[in-house]
Design a protein around this motif. Structure first.
Motif, mmCIF file in Angstrom:
data_model
loop_
_atom_site.group_PDB
_atom_site.id
_atom_site.type_symbol
_atom_site.label_atom_id
_atom_site.label_comp_id
_atom_site.label_asym_id
_atom_site.label_seq_id
_atom_site.Cartn_x
_atom_site.Cartn_y
_atom_site.Cartn_z
ATOM 1 N N PHE A 205 0.856 -1.182 0.000
ATOM 2 C CA PHE A 205 0.000 0.000 0.000
ATOM 3 C C PHE A 205 0.898 1.240 0.000
ATOM 4 O O PHE A 205 1.709 1.417 0.905
ATOM 5 N N LEU A 206 0.757 2.081 -1.021
ATOM 6 C CA LEU A 206 1.547 3.296 -1.146
ATOM 7 C C LEU A 206 0.625 4.486 -1.349
ATOM 8 O O LEU A 206 -0.441 4.353 -1.951
ATOM 9 N N GLU A 207 1.073 5.650 -0.843
ATOM 10 C CA GLU A 207 0.267 6.855 -0.985
ATOM 11 C C GLU A 207 1.173 8.025 -1.332
ATOM 12 O O GLU A 207 2.186 8.264 -0.675
ATOM 13 N N GLY A 208 0.808 8.749 -2.413
ATOM 14 C CA GLY A 208 1.560 9.943 -2.767
ATOM 15 C C GLY A 208 1.281 11.074 -1.794
ATOM 16 O O GLY A 208 0.154 11.234 -1.333
ATOM 17 N N TYR A 209 2.329 11.886 -1.496
ATOM 18 C CA TYR A 209 2.102 12.963 -0.525
ATOM 19 C C TYR A 209 2.827 14.267 -0.853
ATOM 20 O O TYR A 209 2.544 15.302 -0.242
ATOM 21 N N GLU A 210 3.760 14.284 -1.812
ATOM 22 C CA GLU A 210 4.453 15.539 -2.117
ATOM 23 C C GLU A 210 5.018 15.488 -3.539
ATOM 24 O O GLU A 210 5.712 14.538 -3.899
ATOM 25 N N TYR A 211 4.736 16.545 -4.329
ATOM 26 C CA TYR A 211 5.273 16.631 -5.679
ATOM 27 C C TYR A 211 6.752 17.023 -5.662
ATOM 28 O O TYR A 211 7.184 17.856 -4.864
ATOM 29 N N ILE A 212 7.512 16.436 -6.570
ATOM 30 C CA ILE A 212 8.855 16.917 -6.906
ATOM 31 C C ILE A 212 8.766 17.768 -8.161
ATOM 32 O O ILE A 212 9.330 18.851 -8.230
ATOM 33 N N GLU A 213 8.055 17.269 -9.173
ATOM 34 C CA GLU A 213 7.785 18.031 -10.393
ATOM 35 C C GLU A 213 6.399 17.645 -10.898
ATOM 36 O O GLU A 213 5.949 16.520 -10.718
ATOM 37 N N ASN A 214 5.740 18.596 -11.565
ATOM 38 C CA ASN A 214 4.437 18.331 -12.177
ATOM 39 C C ASN A 214 4.329 19.186 -13.434
ATOM 40 O O ASN A 214 4.110 20.386 -13.356
ATOM 41 N N ILE A 215 4.519 18.571 -14.577
ATOM 42 C CA ILE A 215 4.429 19.262 -15.856
ATOM 43 C C ILE A 215 3.177 18.751 -16.573
ATOM 44 O O ILE A 215 3.209 17.725 -17.261
#
Length: 273
Positions: free
Chosen positions: A86-96
């Motif tokens: 189970f994994l959850e995203g929590y912070e962007y490094i880059e978003n293009i």
């Protein structure tokens, strides 16, 4: 070094180059590559770098358009219970974002399994309630652990000699191929083998193109045409177009009961994402 790899190295430095002692047999640390489907059924290259500390996991996800013009990179954390991840995203490094692609950070529900002596994580992504997360929707994920043994050579498949007809230097870990009969349809039935793993079995080639997506786990990758029959006009023949998101090339392969022609796909390390 790009932001994806730089941040993965930073995790190791911050953790004091900690070498975890695992309380379980399964270790999912490493680089996993494959594909994911989005809400509108678009297929995108997908990559996860994972570090495992016992049952705790942390890492980075990168997904992109096939031509790598639009992409997102974000941090994830989670847990592993037996073969469930189970994994959850929590912070962007880059978003293009752009071109109809509006990225969001997802929650993932994956299962670790082995197939043909290779490690896979297969499951789905879904909503994530944090700011910048995916508010709704879901899609499929299938990724394979990148092979640390980069150099392989395949001389035979099922006792047939493998002859490399051409070499292509690709600029993506994800490759798309189209397979079809570019001549007279004569009942040829083929299989396609990638590094001793079947990616297409018992397919009758016609003028209609058959499309396959796969991830390249090695530096050198052998894509081999295997003849299941000889059709009405031997040898067995198929046209294969190789696409890496930047360029494409079409090669016609011939195979019979004694030999199988192949394409050697090599990674262009300077141009990989």
């Amino acid at each position: 070094m790009n932001a994806f790899n730089s941040f993965f190295l930073l995790i190791l430095i911050i953790s004091g180059l900690h070498i975890p002692s695992f309380g379980q047999e399964t270790n999912v640390s490493g680089n996993w590559i494959g594909i994911t489907t989005l809400r509108d059924e678009k297929v995108c290259p997908y990559e996860i770098k994972i570090i495992q500390y016992g049952m705790d996991l942390e890492g980075i996800i990168k997904l992109s358009t096939f031509n790598k013009q639009y992409y997102a990179i974000y941090k994830v954390k989670g847990r592993m219970f037996d073969s469930k991840i189970f994994l959850e995203g929590y912070e962007y490094i880059e978003n293009i974002s752009g071109g109809g692609y509006n990225w969001c950070m997802a929650s993932l529900n994956l299962t670790y399994l082995q197939k043909n002596n290779k490690d896979y994580l297969i499951g789905s992504w879904g909503a994530n309630s944090i700011s910048g997360g995916c508010p709704s929707g879901s899609g499929d994920v299938e990724i394979k652990r990148e092979n640390t043994k980069k150099q392989i050579k395949i001389d035979k498949i099922a006792n047939r000699k493998v002859i490399v007809k051409d070499t292509i230097n690709v600029e993506n870990v994800i490759v798309v191929i189209d397979v079809w009969d570019n001549g007279l349809e004569d009942g040829d039935i083929i299989s396609i083998n990638l590094n001793n793993e079947w990616v297409l079995k018992n397919h009758q080639v016609t003028h209609k193109k058959e499309t396959i997506n796969f991830a390249l786990e090695n530096d050198n990758n052998y894509l081999t045409l295997y003849a299941e029959n000889l059709g009405d006009i031997p040898p067995n023949t198929a046209a294969i177009e190789i696409k890496d998101g930047k360029k494409s090339k079409t090669i016609v392969l011939n195979s019979d009961e004694g030999k199988s022609e192949a394409i050697l796909l090599t990674k262009d390390k300077e141009k990989l994402p």
